[in-house]
Design a protein around this motif. Structure first.
Motif, PDB file in Angstrom:
ATOM      1  N   PRO A   1      -2.712  15.330   4.966  1.00 23.44           N
ATOM      2  CA  PRO A   1      -0.966  15.297   6.610  1.00 23.44           C
ATOM      3  C   PRO A   1      -1.655  14.792   7.124  1.00 23.44           C
ATOM      4  CG  PRO A   1      -1.401  18.125   5.697  1.00 23.44           C
ATOM      5  CD  PRO A   1      -2.676  17.379   4.474  1.00 23.44           C
ATOM      6  N   ALA A   2      -2.583  14.914   7.885  1.00 25.78           N
ATOM      7  CA  ALA A   2      -3.309  14.263   8.532  1.00 25.78           C
ATOM      8  C   ALA A   2      -3.450  12.589   8.581  1.00 25.78           C
ATOM      9  CB  ALA A   2      -4.655  14.342   9.186  1.00 25.78           C
ATOM     10  N   MET A   3      -3.418  12.510   7.533  1.00 23.46           N
ATOM     11  CA  MET A   3      -3.764  11.258   6.880  1.00 23.46           C
ATOM     12  C   MET A   3      -1.807  10.464   6.873  1.00 23.46           C
ATOM     13  SD  MET A   3      -5.031   8.968   3.308  1.00 23.46           S
ATOM     14  CE  MET A   3      -6.757   9.694   3.729  1.00 23.46           C
ATOM     15  N   LEU A   4      -1.488  11.412   6.146  1.00 22.32           N
ATOM     16  CA  LEU A   4       0.700  11.250   5.778  1.00 22.32           C
ATOM     17  C   LEU A   4       0.572  11.300   7.553  1.00 22.32           C
ATOM     18  CD1 LEU A   4       0.668  13.332   2.992  1.00 22.32           C
ATOM     19  CD2 LEU A   4       0.034  10.968   2.543  1.00 22.32           C
ATOM     20  N   GLN A   5       0.461  11.478   8.126  1.00 21.42           N
ATOM     21  CA  GLN A   5       1.972  11.689   9.112  1.00 21.42           C
ATOM     22  C   GLN A   5       1.018  10.315  10.119  1.00 21.42           C
ATOM     23  OE1 GLN A   5       0.381  15.471  11.445  1.00 21.42           O
ATOM     24  NE2 GLN A   5       1.206  16.149   9.892  1.00 21.42           N
ATOM     25  N   ARG A   6      -0.213   9.844   9.932  1.00 22.38           N
ATOM     26  CA  ARG A   6      -0.613   8.735  10.620  1.00 22.38           C
ATOM     27  C   ARG A   6       0.246   7.411  10.186  1.00 22.38           C
ATOM     28  NH1 ARG A   6      -4.732   9.157  14.736  1.00 22.38           N
ATOM     29  NH2 ARG A   6      -5.710   6.360  14.559  1.00 22.38           N
ATOM     30  N   VAL A   7       0.049   7.602   8.852  1.00 21.20           N
ATOM     31  CA  VAL A   7       1.364   5.802   8.465  1.00 21.20           C
ATOM     32  C   VAL A   7       2.322   6.358   9.322  1.00 21.20           C
ATOM     33  CG1 VAL A   7       2.263   5.413   6.158  1.00 21.20           C
ATOM     34  CG2 VAL A   7       0.687   6.344   6.449  1.00 21.20           C
ATOM     35  N   GLY A   8       2.822   7.351   9.587  1.00 14.31           N
ATOM     36  CA  GLY A   8       4.692   6.581  10.032  1.00 14.31           C
ATOM     37  C   GLY A   8       5.776   6.233   9.315  1.00 14.31           C
ATOM     38  N   THR A   9       5.998   6.699   8.358  1.00 11.12           N
ATOM     39  CA  THR A   9       6.934   6.145   7.276  1.00 11.12           C
ATOM     40  C   THR A   9       7.966   6.887   6.465  1.00 11.12           C
ATOM     41  OG1 THR A   9       5.498   5.160   5.590  1.00 11.12           O
ATOM     42  CG2 THR A   9       6.091   3.959   7.956  1.00 11.12           C
ATOM     43  N   PRO A  10       8.764   7.239   5.949  1.00 10.92           N
ATOM     44  CA  PRO A  10       9.343   8.161   4.926  1.00 10.92           C
ATOM     45  C   PRO A  10       8.785   8.219   3.798  1.00 10.92           C
ATOM     46  CG  PRO A  10      11.035   6.758   6.051  1.00 10.92           C
ATOM     47  CD  PRO A  10       9.345   6.232   6.677  1.00 10.92           C
TER      48      PRO A  10
ATOM     49  N   ARG B   1       8.502   5.130  -8.528  1.00  8.52           N
ATOM     50  CA  ARG B   1       7.125   5.293  -7.815  1.00  8.52           C
ATOM     51  C   ARG B   1       6.460   3.716  -8.304  1.00  8.52           C
ATOM     52  NH1 ARG B   1       7.036   7.693  -3.962  1.00  8.52           N
ATOM     53  NH2 ARG B   1       4.393   6.823  -4.181  1.00  8.52           N
ATOM     54  N   LEU B   2       7.572   3.148  -9.586  1.00 10.84           N
ATOM     55  CA  LEU B   2       6.430   2.446  -9.590  1.00 10.84           C
ATOM     56  C   LEU B   2       6.754   0.790  -8.973  1.00 10.84           C
ATOM     57  CD1 LEU B   2       8.759   1.106 -13.404  1.00 10.84           C
ATOM     58  CD2 LEU B   2       6.522   2.399 -12.988  1.00 10.84           C
ATOM     59  N   HIS B   3       5.038   0.099  -9.119  1.00 11.73           N
ATOM     60  CA  HIS B   3       4.960  -0.795  -8.354  1.00 11.73           C
ATOM     61  C   HIS B   3       5.002  -2.681  -9.243  1.00 11.73           C
ATOM     62  CE1 HIS B   3       4.331   1.007  -3.907  1.00 11.73           C
ATOM     63  NE2 HIS B   3       3.584   1.829  -5.180  1.00 11.73           N
ATOM     64  N   PRO B   4       4.947  -3.297  -9.266  1.00 10.45           N
ATOM     65  CA  PRO B   4       5.613  -4.567  -9.776  1.00 10.45           C
ATOM     66  C   PRO B   4       3.411  -4.609  -9.350  1.00 10.45           C
ATOM     67  CG  PRO B   4       7.307  -5.312  -8.670  1.00 10.45           C
ATOM     68  CD  PRO B   4       6.343  -3.855  -7.556  1.00 10.45           C
TER      69      PRO B   4
ATOM     70  N   ALA C   1      -5.448  -3.532 -10.478  1.00 12.23           N
ATOM     71  CA  ALA C   1      -4.163  -2.339 -10.011  1.00 12.23           C
ATOM     72  C   ALA C   1      -4.310  -0.935  -9.815  1.00 12.23           C
ATOM     73  CB  ALA C   1      -3.041  -2.955 -10.101  1.00 12.23           C
ATOM     74  N   VAL C   2      -4.585  -0.661 -11.041  1.00 11.55           N
ATOM     75  CA  VAL C   2      -5.147   1.123 -10.480  1.00 11.55           C
ATOM     76  C   VAL C   2      -6.216   1.753 -10.138  1.00 11.55           C
ATOM     77  CG1 VAL C   2      -6.553   2.456 -12.318  1.00 11.55           C
ATOM     78  CG2 VAL C   2      -4.565   1.126 -13.501  1.00 11.55           C
ATOM     79  N   ALA C   3      -7.172   0.978  -9.038  1.00  6.08           N
ATOM     80  CA  ALA C   3      -8.471   1.138  -8.461  1.00  6.08           C
ATOM     81  C   ALA C   3      -7.781   0.841  -7.094  1.00  6.08           C
ATOM     82  CB  ALA C   3      -9.222   0.391  -8.334  1.00  6.08           C
ATOM     83  N   MET C   4      -6.868  -0.327  -6.980  1.00 11.82           N
ATOM     84  CA  MET C   4      -5.977  -0.153  -5.705  1.00 11.82           C
ATOM     85  C   MET C   4      -5.250   1.153  -5.729  1.00 11.82           C
ATOM     86  SD  MET C   4      -8.042  -1.877  -4.635  1.00 11.82           S
ATOM     87  CE  MET C   4      -6.815  -2.343  -2.755  1.00 11.82           C
ATOM     88  N   ILE C   5      -4.194   1.619  -6.597  1.00 10.46           N
ATOM     89  CA  ILE C   5      -2.755   1.833  -5.886  1.00 10.46           C
ATOM     90  C   ILE C   5      -3.584   3.930  -5.943  1.00 10.46           C
ATOM     91  CG2 ILE C   5      -2.722   3.199  -8.830  1.00 10.46           C
ATOM     92  CD1 ILE C   5       0.640   2.208  -7.116  1.00 10.46           C
TER      93      ILE C   5
ATOM     94  N   THR D   1       3.430   3.842   0.992  1.00 12.63           N
ATOM     95  CA  THR D   1       3.524   2.775   1.846  1.00 12.63           C
ATOM     96  C   THR D   1       1.958   2.343   1.641  1.00 12.63           C
ATOM     97  OG1 THR D   1       5.274   3.351   3.755  1.00 12.63           O
ATOM     98  CG2 THR D   1       3.102   2.245   4.320  1.00 12.63           C
ATOM     99  N   LEU D   2       0.902   3.245   1.967  1.00 11.74           N
ATOM    100  CA  LEU D   2      -0.660   2.926   1.926  1.00 11.74           C
ATOM    101  C   LEU D   2      -0.539   2.279   0.327  1.00 11.74           C
ATOM    102  CD1 LEU D   2      -1.711   5.995   2.834  1.00 11.74           C
ATOM    103  CD2 LEU D   2      -1.848   3.798   4.329  1.00 11.74           C
ATOM    104  N   GLU D   3       0.066   2.587  -0.712  1.00 14.46           N
ATOM    105  CA  GLU D   3       0.048   1.534  -1.959  1.00 14.46           C
ATOM    106  C   GLU D   3       0.246   0.599  -2.184  1.00 14.46           C
ATOM    107  OE1 GLU D   3       1.166   5.472  -4.639  1.00 14.46           O
ATOM    108  OE2 GLU D   3       2.639   4.256  -4.302  1.00 14.46           O
TER     109      GLU D   3
END
Length: 339
Positions: free
Chosen positions: A270-279, A109-112, A122-126, A284-286
């Motif tokens: 769920p509405a938001m997550l389905q809209r992203v459309g990635t696994p 789950r990490l992001h550089p 970075a914390v604000a954006m994650i 993806t949003l992070e």
């Protein structure tokens, strides 16, 4: 290490700094020397014993906090050694542990942390950043659009104003008090108003007589009810919070909105997550949110507290005495002690 622990659900004063052993990373995990930890409204609900959207209340005692940034200082068995010593940021999901000098997280789950971005940003954006970008998926912004943004000095509101301006839209920002309205204006809003003062609706109507094309509604209550009257025919009403209480429309009021072609959408979950459309839509949003900040297109506002003042941070957040994202910093200026 120092960690803020909760032994009983209740008021903010139940958050107590204590000395506890540093956590040990399990297989596939890393330990992070925390430089910044995010504070979320959900944290305040869980502290009170209100489950809300969380799958369950945490077992007590617990260390709250679900968003951290810092440097990887230890690895669990089988974890890629390339993570050691790297600056990282991670959203822990519903796993607690962020309000501490050290926290563990799954390496997957990490992001550089991008170059040029501090741990607090970075914390604000994650967390806040990923939510803002998720909400914006539903908006139709660009030249000719008019965005009406209540709570415009908050963590999400700040980013919505910036994004809308970058897209070429006009922004009417509403904030609680003249100081917060001034911050919204400094953030780029074309019109920034104190919604606790009389006359704000008339000011919006005078500036945008054709009406706003999208309402980003995180407040509900009386402010949202008035804001709905300022929308253009065919406008979008995007709902993602109700800090003033739920918006309970009568049948006649809802019929009037329908007659004007106004569409209300609840955009979290769920509405938001389905809209992203990635696994992995959250990741993806992070990733997108961190990139927006790294490129300077979005600049999160911050209210910082020392880690040991977590109770004060919760009180300030609950009384709307903060602007932007609330962040705890274990060691804002001095050297970190050993674990």
């Amino acid at each position: 290490m120092t960690a803020v622990r909760l032994h009983a659900f209740g008021p903010a004063d139940h958050l107590v700094p204590e000395t506890v052993p540093a956590p040990v990373p399990a297989p596939g995990q890393v330990r992070i020397a925390v430089a910044a930890a995010g504070v979320h409204l959900l944290d305040t609900s869980l502290r009170e014993g209100v489950q809300g959207p969380a799958p369950a209340l945490p077992e007590l005692p617990t260390v709250p906090g679900r968003e951290v940034a810092g440097t990887v200082d230890a690895l669990g068995p089988g974890t890629d050694p390339a993570w050691l010593g790297r600056r990282v940021v991670v959203h822990l999901g519903f796993a607690p542990g962020g309000y501490a000098e050290y926290a563990v997280a799954d390496a997957a789950r990490l992001h550089p942390v991008p170059e040029g971005l501090g741990p607090a940003e970075a914390v604000a954006m994650i967390g806040t950043g990923r939510t803002a970008l998720g909400i914006l998926q539903f908006a139709e912004l660009g030249p000719g659009a008019v965005a009406l943004v209540p709570a415009a000095a908050g963590g999400i509101g700040t980013l919505l104003v910036q994004y809308a301006k970058n897209a070429g839209a006009e922004v009417a920002a509403l904030a609680g008090g003249p100081a917060k309205a001034a911050l919204a204006a400094a953030n780029g809003a074309d019109l920034a108003l104190d919604y606790t003062a009389p006359g704000w609706a008339e000011a919006v109507r005078a500036r945008h007589p054709g009406g706003a094309t999208v309402l980003f509604d995180s407040v509900g209550g009386a402010t949202a009810r008035t804001a709905l009257e300022l929308l253009a025919p065919g406008a979008l009403h995007l709902v993602f919070g109700w800090s003033q209480g739920p918006l309970a429309l009568t049948g006649a009021e809802q019929a009037a909105l329908t007659a004007r072609g106004i569409t209300t959408r609840h955009v979290l979950g769920p509405a938001m997550l389905q809209r992203v459309g990635t696994p992995d839509p959250l990741r993806t949003l992070e990733t997108r949110a961190l990139a927006e900040a790294a490129e300077g297109r979005l600049r999160p506002a911050l209210t910082r507290f020392p880690l040991t003042e977590a109770a004060a941070a919760h009180r300030a957040l609950e009384t709307r005495a903060t602007t932007g994202k609330v962040v705890l910093e274990p060691h804002p200026s001095d050297a970190r002690p050993t674990a």
